[in-house]
Design a protein around this motif. Structure first.
Motif, PDB file in Angstrom:
ATOM      1  N   ASN A  14       0.806  -1.217   0.000  1.00 42.57           N
ATOM      2  CA  ASN A  14       0.000   0.000   0.000  1.00 42.57           C
ATOM      3  C   ASN A  14       0.846   1.278   0.000  1.00 42.57           C
ATOM      4  O   ASN A  14       0.514   2.249   0.681  1.00 42.57           O
ATOM      5  CB  ASN A  14      -0.962   0.004   1.198  1.00 42.57           C
ATOM      6  CG  ASN A  14      -2.170  -0.871   0.977  1.00 42.57           C
ATOM      7  OD1 ASN A  14      -3.138  -0.469   0.335  1.00 42.57           O
ATOM      8  ND2 ASN A  14      -2.099  -2.096   1.475  1.00 42.57           N
ATOM      9  N   TYR A  15       1.940   1.246  -0.747  1.00 46.07           N
ATOM     10  CA  TYR A  15       2.803   2.422  -0.905  1.00 46.07           C
ATOM     11  C   TYR A  15       3.276   2.961   0.445  1.00 46.07           C
ATOM     12  O   TYR A  15       3.361   4.171   0.666  1.00 46.07           O
ATOM     13  CB  TYR A  15       2.088   3.524  -1.698  1.00 46.07           C
ATOM     14  CG  TYR A  15       1.499   3.021  -2.988  1.00 46.07           C
ATOM     15  CD1 TYR A  15       2.312   2.706  -4.072  1.00 46.07           C
ATOM     16  CD2 TYR A  15       0.132   2.819  -3.130  1.00 46.07           C
ATOM     17  CE1 TYR A  15       1.773   2.219  -5.259  1.00 46.07           C
ATOM     18  CE2 TYR A  15      -0.413   2.340  -4.314  1.00 46.07           C
ATOM     19  CZ  TYR A  15       0.416   2.034  -5.375  1.00 46.07           C
ATOM     20  OH  TYR A  15      -0.116   1.552  -6.541  1.00 46.07           O
ATOM     21  N   SER A  24       6.097   5.622   0.575  1.00 44.24           N
ATOM     22  CA  SER A  24       5.656   6.992   0.273  1.00 44.24           C
ATOM     23  C   SER A  24       4.751   7.511   1.380  1.00 44.24           C
ATOM     24  O   SER A  24       4.854   8.676   1.783  1.00 44.24           O
ATOM     25  CB  SER A  24       4.919   7.013  -1.064  1.00 44.24           C
ATOM     26  OG  SER A  24       5.693   6.431  -2.085  1.00 44.24           O
ATOM     27  N   PRO A  72      -0.614   8.728  -1.934  1.00 43.03           N
ATOM     28  CA  PRO A  72       0.305   7.972  -2.807  1.00 43.03           C
ATOM     29  C   PRO A  72      -0.404   6.960  -3.711  1.00 43.03           C
ATOM     30  O   PRO A  72       0.084   6.675  -4.803  1.00 43.03           O
ATOM     31  CB  PRO A  72       1.253   7.283  -1.824  1.00 43.03           C
ATOM     32  CG  PRO A  72       0.584   7.352  -0.488  1.00 43.03           C
ATOM     33  CD  PRO A  72      -0.270   8.557  -0.511  1.00 43.03           C
ATOM     34  N   HIS A  73      -1.527   6.392  -3.275  1.00 39.83           N
ATOM     35  CA  HIS A  73      -2.267   5.494  -4.158  1.00 39.83           C
ATOM     36  C   HIS A  73      -2.682   6.231  -5.429  1.00 39.83           C
ATOM     37  O   HIS A  73      -2.529   5.720  -6.545  1.00 39.83           O
ATOM     38  CB  HIS A  73      -3.525   4.958  -3.467  1.00 39.83           C
ATOM     39  CG  HIS A  73      -3.257   3.984  -2.366  1.00 39.83           C
ATOM     40  ND1 HIS A  73      -2.829   4.375  -1.124  1.00 39.83           N
ATOM     41  CD2 HIS A  73      -3.387   2.632  -2.319  1.00 39.83           C
ATOM     42  CE1 HIS A  73      -2.690   3.302  -0.354  1.00 39.83           C
ATOM     43  NE2 HIS A  73      -3.019   2.240  -1.056  1.00 39.83           N
ATOM     44  N   HIS A 123       0.401   7.199  -7.675  1.00 37.02           N
ATOM     45  CA  HIS A 123       0.979   6.121  -8.480  1.00 37.02           C
ATOM     46  C   HIS A 123       0.021   5.673  -9.568  1.00 37.02           C
ATOM     47  O   HIS A 123       0.378   5.624 -10.746  1.00 37.02           O
ATOM     48  CB  HIS A 123       1.334   4.921  -7.605  1.00 37.02           C
ATOM     49  CG  HIS A 123       1.910   3.789  -8.397  1.00 37.02           C
ATOM     50  ND1 HIS A 123       1.165   2.685  -8.756  1.00 37.02           N
ATOM     51  CD2 HIS A 123       3.138   3.606  -8.928  1.00 37.02           C
ATOM     52  CE1 HIS A 123       1.923   1.869  -9.468  1.00 37.02           C
ATOM     53  NE2 HIS A 123       3.113   2.398  -9.584  1.00 37.02           N
ATOM     54  N   PHE A 152      11.969   1.990  -7.793  1.00 40.38           N
ATOM     55  CA  PHE A 152      11.348   3.239  -7.372  1.00 40.38           C
ATOM     56  C   PHE A 152      11.779   4.361  -8.303  1.00 40.38           C
ATOM     57  O   PHE A 152      12.960   4.516  -8.618  1.00 40.38           O
ATOM     58  CB  PHE A 152      11.737   3.582  -5.934  1.00 40.38           C
ATOM     59  CG  PHE A 152      10.995   2.787  -4.900  1.00 40.38           C
ATOM     60  CD1 PHE A 152       9.741   3.181  -4.469  1.00 40.38           C
ATOM     61  CD2 PHE A 152      11.551   1.644  -4.357  1.00 40.38           C
ATOM     62  CE1 PHE A 152       9.050   2.447  -3.510  1.00 40.38           C
ATOM     63  CE2 PHE A 152      10.878   0.905  -3.397  1.00 40.38           C
ATOM     64  CZ  PHE A 152       9.620   1.306  -2.968  1.00 40.38           C
ATOM     65  N   LEU A 163       8.066   6.519  -5.946  1.00 34.68           N
ATOM     66  CA  LEU A 163       6.923   5.652  -6.204  1.00 34.68           C
ATOM     67  C   LEU A 163       7.389   4.466  -7.027  1.00 34.68           C
ATOM     68  O   LEU A 163       8.297   4.596  -7.861  1.00 34.68           O
ATOM     69  CB  LEU A 163       5.833   6.405  -6.984  1.00 34.68           C
ATOM     70  CG  LEU A 163       5.120   7.552  -6.269  1.00 34.68           C
ATOM     71  CD1 LEU A 163       4.328   8.374  -7.265  1.00 34.68           C
ATOM     72  CD2 LEU A 163       4.209   7.011  -5.172  1.00 34.68           C
TER      73      LEU A 163
END
Length: 804
Positions: A208-209, A212, A453-454, A457, A735, A748
């Motif tokens: 889940n990132y 970030s 961040p979701h 990305h 990344f 990301l």
């Protein structure tokens, strides 16, 4: 049989899960697949998830994955294999896991001899980087990716996600990557090497990132001083009822508010602490008691009915037995006979033109003396485009993206990475729900809706326009955009698209060649048709949660993988429909459901029950494929995960190496431990000895000893510290740092695979709200400045959410 990929010839040298599942997806799309098994046969023929003896037949897992495939036993340099290589468009090779057979394909020689060939390599760490040759299993990769480090009851041992999900996900990503590369190769004559890493796949789908996310919680894109994230469980999530368990998902503030209404606690609506996930964790025991006071007095069915009326995402917690009885899955015919009715299996996870997928083909029986298989005489897969010299596979394709949250945007994100022009339709009145999750960062960013961040990305490489689709002017502009696009992708609940007047018939009227891909949670038909669902809902329903967690605990969700997995399946389905369009000359309707993609990667539960009458259960951190396997505490570290060492002994050679590392103590010399089954039987006793050995020792020193002997061992990495903890990912460029206009150069992930011809996947950062109104509505549709200004005055378009 599906015709989309007719003429695509695939030669598959892989075993286990990832490679065969990739090949299965291609075969289900119409490709001609030949499996090259090692002499003696594919070990998967004897492998069952429960340890059941398959008897005289091949395992149900093998027959599921190899349905409709031809096979032969040979080495990669055998003469007939050379003949097939000259005819193939795609080669799949998977190696490096401790459970893989020792098969070596010379990728460089293959590409030199066949320049138009696409080669997909699926390996634990990727083909490049300092750890490329390190021993690994799914378990140690989950530990090293950050997956295990996010999952656990506070103060207790963290646990893996059950079901080998990273391997299934790797196969899914491999299929969409391979198909995109093949489409380009057929147009250009330029082959490709796809280097797919299961470690990167695990980080992509599980964490889940968190890297970030933690930086944003610290208010910076730089390496964070504090690691705010530790192993936790979501709440409310899977909860006990009067007769079992029920699962909830409350991603949005409204869903949580509705949950309080459900459990008849309106007095808690003003509790600002409980309204936040972190607050519920701080008051975990109190909050758990509040929920259970209401839930445990009612049946699962009663709770599901009431929650559904409030539109709270909710599901029963199914296993391989109860899945077959679920009303939605039964009515839609999701489970079909496998291998002539010897077991049942989930069907292909997408439908085209409202037609059920064809029945699975027969699996190949082992016959070393049979005549070598041959590819069918179909015409080669048709090219998508006349060669324009495009560097990326989908350049020239334009997609109208009506998706929100994570599953849908992750599908269109893959297509955007491959070069498609993707126009994301947003709204100032009702922005993408994933934008609004960014409210947690409001203390760091004025425009906080740009900071999740979701969203950053899954929407990179896209354009963003805002349209108020509740108004006629907004819907009219949407229809004009449909006329300009090759495909429309949406993931609303099914009733919503009709409210916009955008039926499949209307799309055909506007653009006869357009594809429409719909991504409902549960499908376009059935009693659960209009119910909302998120990743957690799919994990709860599909059986993945049933096999995740410790044996003495309740089921637990894996926490997120069903969103990106659904996205990858949907992207693949769209490419199949695109190939079909090149034959038919017309558009096609694609239905790619979240729940059926989850059921395909959770297939082992249903296979084991229907073939052998065995129900898969939670094993904590153990596995039927390795023993000993588990987490072992070392000297105390700085964070909640620093003391855990993940060890997985997947073969007898590794066991002998472990005995040597231990100093060959008497207990380890017991001859009953020489074989896997003996070690599985003695797992508790072995664990006790290993815990004594690791206790108080330095974890890094132990890892160095174990790895030097070829034993699969990893630290449990804190998911918010992956960049500094796993230098291998930095070396591979996993990344990337697109310069976001609000957040800055936030690291990301790109995609969990590299193309030899592509340097970076994230070419542009996620767009700000309405950033491309002028470019798309003015440039593509030709609206004047005056018209755009009028639309802004009427709140049809805009660049800031209305209610902030």
């Amino acid at each position: 049989m599906e015709t989309g990929l007719n003429g695509l010839r695939v030669l598959d040298f892989s075993s286990q899960i990832a490679g065969p599942y990739c090949a299965k997806l291609l075969r289900d799309g119409g490709a001609d697949v030949i499996s090259v098994e090692p002499p003696g046969g594919d070990p998967l023929r004897r492998q069952t998830a429960s340890g059941a003896d398959p008897g005289e037949t091949d395992s149900a897992l093998f027959r599921y994955l190899r349905a409709g495939v031809q096979s032969m036993e040979a080495t990669p340099d055998a003469p007939h294999v050379e003949t097939l290589l000259a005819q193939a468009a795609l080669v799949i090779e998977a190696r490096g896991l401790a459970t893989d057979p020792d098969v070596c394909v010379d990728v460089n020689a293959l590409r030199a001899a066949h320049p138009a060939l696409v080669v997909l390599s699926i390996t634990p760490y990727g083909c490049s980087g300092p750890w490329a040759d390190r021993a690994a299993t799914e378990f140690t990769l989950q530990a090293e990716s950050g997956s295990i480090g996010i999952r656990g009851v506070m103060g207790a041992e963290p646990y893996q996600a059950g079901g080998r999900i990273a391997e299934w996900a790797a196969g899914t990503y491999g299929a969409v990557a391979a198909l995109a590369a093949v489409l380009r190769a057929r147009s250009t004559g330029r082959g490709e090497h796809i280097d797919l890493s299961i470690l990167e796949t695990a980080n992509m789908v599980f964490t889940n990132y968190s890297e970030s996310l933690n930086r944003l919680l610290n208010g910076s894109t730089k390496e964070a001083e504090h690691a705010f994230l530790a192993p936790t469980v979501e709440t409310p999530s899977i909860e006990p009822t009067a007769d079992g368990f029920v699962g909830f998902c409350t991603n949005s503030s409204k869903q949580f508010s509705d949950f309080l209404t459900l459990i008849e606690r309106p007095d808690l609506h003003e509790d600002a602490v409980l309204a936040q996930f972190a607050g519920r964790l701080m008051r975990f025991e109190e909050w758990t008691g509040i929920m259970r006071e209401w839930l445990t007095k009612r049946t699962t069915a009663e709770i599901i009915e009431r929650a559904s009326e409030l539109r709270i995402p909710v599901a029963p917690i199914c296993n391989g037995e109860t899945l077959l009885e679920h009303e939605q899955l039964a009515e839609r015919g999701v489970f079909v006979p496998g291998d002539g009715g010897r077991f049942v299996q989930p069907r292909r996870p997408y439908r085209i033109d409202d037609v059920d997928p064809p029945a699975p083909g027969a699996p190949p029986r082992r016959d070393p003396d049979a005549a070598p298989p041959r590819f069918a005489a179909d015409e080669p897969l048709l090219p998508r485009l006349v060669d324009t010299g495009a560097a990326l596979p989908l350049e020239g394709l334009r997609i109208l993206d009506l998706t929100a949250w994570w599953a849908g945007p992750s599908a269109t994100h893959i297509l955007a990475c491959f070069g498609a022009e993707v126009i994301h339709v947003d709204s100032t009145a009702r922005p993408d729900g994933m934008r609004l999750v960014g409210r947690m960062f409001a203390g760091h960013f004025d425009d906080w809706w740009e900071s999740n961040p979701h969203f950053m990305h899954a929407n990179s490489n896209k354009q963003d326009v805002t349209l108020d689709l509740s108004k006629a002017a907004g819907r009219a502009l949407l229809e004009r955009l449909v006329g300009k696009c090759d495909a429309v992708v949406e993931n609303f609940t099914p009733r919503v698209l009709g409210q916009f007047g955008l039926s499949w018939q209307r799309v055909q009227e506007l653009n006869p060649r357009a594809l429409l891909m719909r991504m409902p949670a549960f499908g376009l038909s059935g009693p659960w048709r209009d119910r909302p669902g998120f990743a957690a809902t799919m994990e709860q329903l599909s059986g993945l949660a049933w096999v995740t967690g410790h044996p003495d605990d309740q089921p637990r969700i894996p926490r997120g993988p069903c969103d990106p997995i659904a996205g990858a399946h949907a992207a693949f389905a769209l490419l199949v429909a695109l190939a079909r369009r090149e034959r038919s000359g017309r558009g096609h309707l694609v239905e790619s459901t979240m729940v059926e993609s989850a059921l395909n990667v959770a297939a082992e539960s249903v296979l084991e029950w229907s073939a052998y009458g065995r129900r898969l259960e939670r094993q904590g951190n153990r596995s039927h494929l390795a023993a000993p396997q588990g987490l072992y505490e070392c000297a105390e570290g700085k964070t909640a995960t620093d003391e855990w060492l993940a060890l997985s002994v997947a073969n007898d050679a590794q066991w002998r190496a472990l005995r040597e590392a231990l100093g060959e103590p008497g207990w380890a010399m017991d001859p009953t431990l020489e074989k896997l089954e003996g070690r599985r039987q003695a797992h508790d006793a072995i664990d006790e000895e290993l815990r004594r050995w690791t206790a108080g020792r330095n974890r890094e020193e132990l890892l160095e000893q174990l790895r030097a002997r070829g034993i699969a061992a990893s630290p449990v990495v804190n998911a918010s510290r992956v960049l500094q903890s796993v230098p291998h990912l930095q070396a591979r460029g996993y990344f990337e740092r697109p310069e976001h206009p609000v957040v800055g150069p936030m690291p990301l992930p790109g995609l969990p695979f590299r193309f030899a011809s592509v340097e970076h996947w994230l070419r542009t950062p996620a767009p700000t709200l309405g950033q491309h109104n002028q470019d798309v509505l003015g440039g593509l549709l030709g609206l004047s400045g005056e018209e755009l200004a009028a639309l802004q005055r009427d709140d049809i378009i805009g660049t800031r959410p209305v209610d902030v």
